[in-house]
Structures are given as structure tokens and as C-alpha cells.
Design a protein around this motif. Structure first.
Motif, mmCIF file in Angstrom:
data_model
loop_
_atom_site.group_PDB
_atom_site.id
_atom_site.type_symbol
_atom_site.label_atom_id
_atom_site.label_comp_id
_atom_site.label_asym_id
_atom_site.label_seq_id
_atom_site.Cartn_x
_atom_site.Cartn_y
_atom_site.Cartn_z
ATOM 1 N N GLN A 25 -10.795 1.620 -2.723
ATOM 2 C CA GLN A 25 -9.510 0.917 -2.701
ATOM 3 C C GLN A 25 -8.679 1.261 -3.939
ATOM 4 O O GLN A 25 -7.466 1.473 -3.852
ATOM 5 N N LEU A 26 -9.340 1.350 -5.105
ATOM 6 C CA LEU A 26 -8.627 1.716 -6.334
ATOM 7 C C LEU A 26 -8.084 3.143 -6.243
ATOM 8 O O LEU A 26 -6.932 3.427 -6.616
ATOM 9 N N LEU A 27 -8.917 4.056 -5.722
ATOM 10 C CA LEU A 27 -8.477 5.443 -5.572
ATOM 11 C C LEU A 27 -7.285 5.536 -4.631
ATOM 12 O O LEU A 27 -6.322 6.274 -4.886
ATOM 13 N N LEU A 28 -7.356 4.780 -3.526
ATOM 14 C CA LEU A 28 -6.253 4.789 -2.573
ATOM 15 C C LEU A 28 -4.968 4.267 -3.208
ATOM 16 O O LEU A 28 -3.872 4.799 -2.967
ATOM 17 N N SER A 29 -5.084 3.260 -4.039
ATOM 18 C CA SER A 29 -3.906 2.712 -4.708
ATOM 19 C C SER A 29 -3.292 3.732 -5.661
ATOM 20 O O SER A 29 -2.069 3.919 -5.698
ATOM 21 N N VAL A 30 -4.151 4.406 -6.445
ATOM 22 C CA VAL A 30 -3.644 5.410 -7.387
ATOM 23 C C VAL A 30 -2.965 6.552 -6.644
ATOM 24 O O VAL A 30 -1.873 7.013 -7.016
ATOM 25 N N VAL A 31 -3.630 7.030 -5.562
ATOM 26 C CA VAL A 31 -3.047 8.121 -4.782
ATOM 27 C C VAL A 31 -1.712 7.712 -4.181
ATOM 28 O O VAL A 31 -0.752 8.501 -4.149
ATOM 29 N N SER A 32 -1.612 6.479 -3.720
ATOM 30 C CA SER A 32 -0.360 6.002 -3.134
ATOM 31 C C SER A 32 0.754 5.978 -4.160
ATOM 32 O O SER A 32 1.884 6.400 -3.882
ATOM 33 N N VAL A 33 0.441 5.512 -5.370
ATOM 34 C CA VAL A 33 1.456 5.479 -6.419
ATOM 35 C C VAL A 33 1.898 6.895 -6.787
ATOM 36 O O VAL A 33 3.095 7.189 -6.936
ATOM 37 N N LEU A 34 0.916 7.804 -6.940
ATOM 38 C CA LEU A 34 1.258 9.186 -7.271
ATOM 39 C C LEU A 34 2.095 9.833 -6.173
ATOM 40 O O LEU A 34 3.036 10.586 -6.452
#
Length: 458
Positions: A25-34
Motif C-alpha cells: 500500500q505504501l509503495l502504491l501511494s508513492v508510485v501514485s504521487v510520482l
């Protein structure tokens, strides 16, 4: 978590999340922001670059035109400019040059004026110092003041067109966004500076060859100079079939009688001299019966290319149409290499000797005077300021004699002065524009002797 039913709902506590799911979930959030940031940057870049593109359709109001000017572009983007006067065509050409190539024009004028550090910072200072030595901005103003009235009118129209084209762009050219600078307006003398940038590119501006030849002569004598730097050899093919004589080996001596020996030769890495090609055929040798000219200018490949293709059309005072097809040099209003339907012209570089070294004797006390034919003359100090992006302004002083700038010394009571024909105001003009309306080869040859430009074969 909401659990819905047709009649009621109740809150249900979420099930515990595993550590792996938390990391995902954290990785998905970071990827979404990027991804959002990348898309935003791409959108900003697209909008910025689109704002630097010239308009290709519609009507634009440009002050100073005597009548409408029509600009059409072919499938390759080459503009065809049709106007009622040559000045109107020049104004429109300046407009297009600014919208398509202003940064290129800016760099060319700054190269010869020694003003690159103003946009590139301290890294450009050595080049600026070496080019400021020639005083080309000062010389350009002198040349502009001496232009014929018709050429000055064409130059003023072109200059106004450049500034109008730059102002009409929604955004400044993207190079200035990268450099975080603002483009400065075009001035009439800037066109002459673009021409002087070609002098620097095509001719030797530092007197290094003359210094090397002098060092060889002083070290090995005239016989050594004749052997190592002959005027020509058996590879030279003269039109009259003559050949240069073979040069004998010099005598084995290191110090010619009556001359000082030079302890070391000036050295520099030099690229091999290259030449351009011209190939002409008379109409008697072509299938169409028309004469043909092929001209290949061996200049460096760049992006954008140094030349700007265009077609210029206008009627003369008697209503006769003129049509000139060829290439222009961005920053200048003239057709550089072209055909007007009557004649075609092109250039190759002339490797002729246009520079000399003058040994100017100086007085031994303050060394601020030199001996001239009319007696002792004070050296002229030309003090300027080099503006530097991100740094303090740098003072610069060049020292001038009646022959040109001092490039070395004093040594043994003498200065080394560079005498170069580029420093003469009479060596630059806009007479090239007159080729556009010349209709015969004999007239073109007579005009060629009055072209003020870098030393070329035409």
C-alpha cells in the motif's frame, strides 16, 4: 468499512492488514504521487514548448509594413514570403527568424561580441576575453553608421521584424527557460555581429599561424621556413598547368646569423583545414539547357542547422517580380546562397593570408607608447565590463595601436600587434543583398569585389 443492506447498515471493524500488504500500500501511494508529478511536469513542459512554436495559420498585425505580406510554408516547413517591397519582406523574414531561431541568433551575436558569460556564466569568460580583444561590437556600430541608405532601411525593417516576432511568441524560447534568463532585444549592429561570428569561424583570429611561422624563421632561417611551410607543392593544381618548384632541404643549423633564436614554438591543437565544394556546369552540358551550380559548404553540423531556407518574392519599382530561392543566415536579412532565376551564387572558404604580425617598438620607461611612422603614439586602452551570470562583473581592457590590438609583449622592447583585415570597417557591409536583383554574371562579378564579408571564393 461500510456494509450496506436495503434497510440498514452497521459499522464493521476492518480486518488486520498484513505487513506485506502495508508495504504494498505504501509503495502504491508513492508510485501514485510520482505518477501525478510526472504527468504534471509533462503537461507543463508540453504547454511551455507549445508556447514557443510560431503560429502557422491566421493573421497577425505587425507595425511598419507598407502592405500585406503573405507567408506560406511547404511540406518541409520552408517559408515562402511574398510582399510588396523588399523592406516588407525583410521585416517578415526577421519575424520568422526570431520565432524559429532566436536563441541561435543570440548565441552568434554574443560569440563575436564576447558576451556569452552573460547567459552561460563564468565558464564562458575565457572565450569572451579572447573575442573581446577584437572589439567587434564597437566596430559593428561603426559599420552600421556607414551603410548605404537602402541597406540601412532594409536592416532597420529586419531588426523591427525580429523584435516583433520575439514579442509575438506566447512564451520565451525554451532555451531561456533552461538558462533562467530573458532574451534581449535585437539591435541593428547585432546583424553585423552575426557576420563577424562567421569571420571567427572561417578565418584565423588569433595570429597563431603567423607566430608559428615567425618562430620557425627565427629558429631555422628562411630556408627552414620555405621547407616546412612552402607556399604550395605538387598537389596544387593551377588552372594554367604550372607547378610549384620542389623546395630543397634547409642547411643543418639552428641559429640564423644576425637573428635571435626563439626558444620554443607556439603550439596548439588544430583541426585539419577543410574546404567546401563548388561545381558548375554551363547550359551546353545539361539536359535542360540551363546552367547548374552545386555548392556544398563544409560547415559544422548543428541543431538547429546554421542555414535557414526561404523563398523571397516582391516586385521592383517598375512592377517586375523578383523571386529568390536559397538559404539565409539567421540574424541577417540577406539571401546568403541562392538563385534568382538569372544567376546562382555560392561560396567556399578562402585560405588566404589576411593577417600579419607587426612588431611595434615601445619606449623603455612606462611602455605606454609605441613607435609609428609619424612618431611616438600613445597606446589606446579600451576598457569594458563583461557581465557574468551569477557573478560579479569583470573588467576587461584591450590595448590598441593603429594597426590593431596588442596580443603579446612587451618583449625585448617590442609589442606583438595583430593586423587583420576583419578589423577594418570597410571589410563588412550588406552589399550581398544586391546579388538578389543582379541579372548577369559579369555584373555579379563586379559586385563580388565589393562584398564585405569573410574572405570567400564566390
Amino acid at each position: 468499512v461500510f456494509q450496506l443492506s436495503p434497510f440498514n447498515f452497521q459499522l464493521v471493524p476492518p480486518s488486520p492488514m498484513s505487513p506485506l500488504m502495508k508495504r504494498l500500500q505504501l509503495l502504491l501511494s508513492v508510485v501514485s504521487v510520482l505518477l501525478v508529478l510526472v504527468l504534471a511536469a509533462a503537461a507543463w513542459g508540453w504547454w511551455t514548448l507549445r508556447g514557443t512554436l510560431p503560429p502557422l495559420d491566421g493573421e497577425l498585425a505587425v507595425a511598419g509594413l507598407s502592405g500585406p505580406v503573405k507567408i506560406e510554408r511547404d511540406a518541409l516547413g520552408v517559408p515562402v514570403i511574398s510582399g510588396s517591397t523588399r523592406a516588407d519582406v525583410a521585416r517578415a523574414l526577421g519575424f520568422l527568424h526570431a520565432q524559429d531561431r532566436f536563441f541561435q541568433m543570440d548565441v552568434l551575436r554574443r560569440v563575436s561580441a564576447g558576451e556569452l558569460a552573460e547567459i552561460f556564466g563564468p565558464a564562458a569568460l575565457p572565450l569572451d576575453r579572447s573575442h573581446r580583444l577584437h572589439g567587434f561590437r564597437r566596430l559593428s556600430r561603426e559599420v552600421v553608421a556607414a551603410l548605404a541608405a537602402s541597406h540601412r532601411a532594409e536592416l532597420d525593417a529586419y531588426t523591427a521584424g525580429v523584435n516583433a516576432g520575439l514579442a509575438a511568441l506566447p512564451n520565451r524560447p525554451w532555451e531561456y527557460l533552461v538558462l533562467r534568463t530573458t532574451p534581449q532585444p535585437w539591435r541593428p549592429e547585432d546583424t553585423l555581429l552575426v557576420g563577424y561570428s562567421m569571420w571567427l569561424d572561417l578565418q584565423g583570429p588569433d595570429g597563431r599561424l603567423e607566430q608559428s611561422l615567425r618562430a620557425v624563421r627565427l629558429t631555422l632561417g628562411q630556408a627552414g621556413l620555405d621547407f616546412f611551410a612552402p607556399p604550395g607543392n605538387s598537389w596544387d593544381s593551377a588552372l594554367d598547368g604550372s607547378r610549384f618548384p620542389e623546395v630543397p632541404l634547409p642547411p643543418l643549423r639552428l641559429k640564423p646569423a644576425g637573428e635571435d633564436r626563439v626558444s620554443s614554438l607556439p603550439t596548439a591543437e588544430r583541426e585539419p583545414a577543410v574546404g567546401s565544394n563548388s561545381f558548375a556546369l554551363a547550359g551546353t552540358h545539361t539536359a535542360s539547357g540551363a546552367a547548374m551550380l552545386a555548392n556544398d559548404m563544409h560547415l559544422g553540423l548543428r541543431v538547429p542547422h546554421i542555414w535557414y531556407r526561404a523563398v523571397l518574392q516582391w516586385p521592383d519599382a517598375a512592377g517586375q517580380p523578383h523571386r529568390v530561392v536559397g538559404v539565409t543566415l539567421p540574424g541577417t536579412p540577406c539571401m546568403t546562397i541562392a538563385s534568382n532565376g538569372h544567376i546562382a551564387w555560392g561560396f567556399t572558404n578562402s585560405y588566404i593570408d589576411t593577417a600579419d604580425l607587426v612588431l611595434a617598438e615601445t619606449e623603455a620607461i612606462a611602455q605606454v607608447h609605441y613607435r609609428a611612422p609619424r612618431g611616438w603614439v600613445e597606446i589606446e586602452d579600451r576598457t569594458e565590463t563583461i557581465r557574468v551570470k551569477g557573478g560579479e562583473p569583470v573588467p576587461f581592457t584591450s590595448r590598441w595601436t593603429e594597426w590593431g590590438p596588442i596580443i603579446a609583449g612587451p618583449q625585448d622592447g617590442r609589442y606583438l600587434v595583430l593586423r587583420w583585415n576583419a578589423h577594418d570597417a570597410a571589410s563588412a557591409n550588406l552589399n550581398l543583398a544586391e546579388l538578389e536583383t543582379t541579372t548577369s554574371v559579369p555584373d555579379a562579378v563586379r559586385l563580388a569585389h565589393r562584398l564585405g564579408m569573410p574572405n570567400q571564393n564566390i
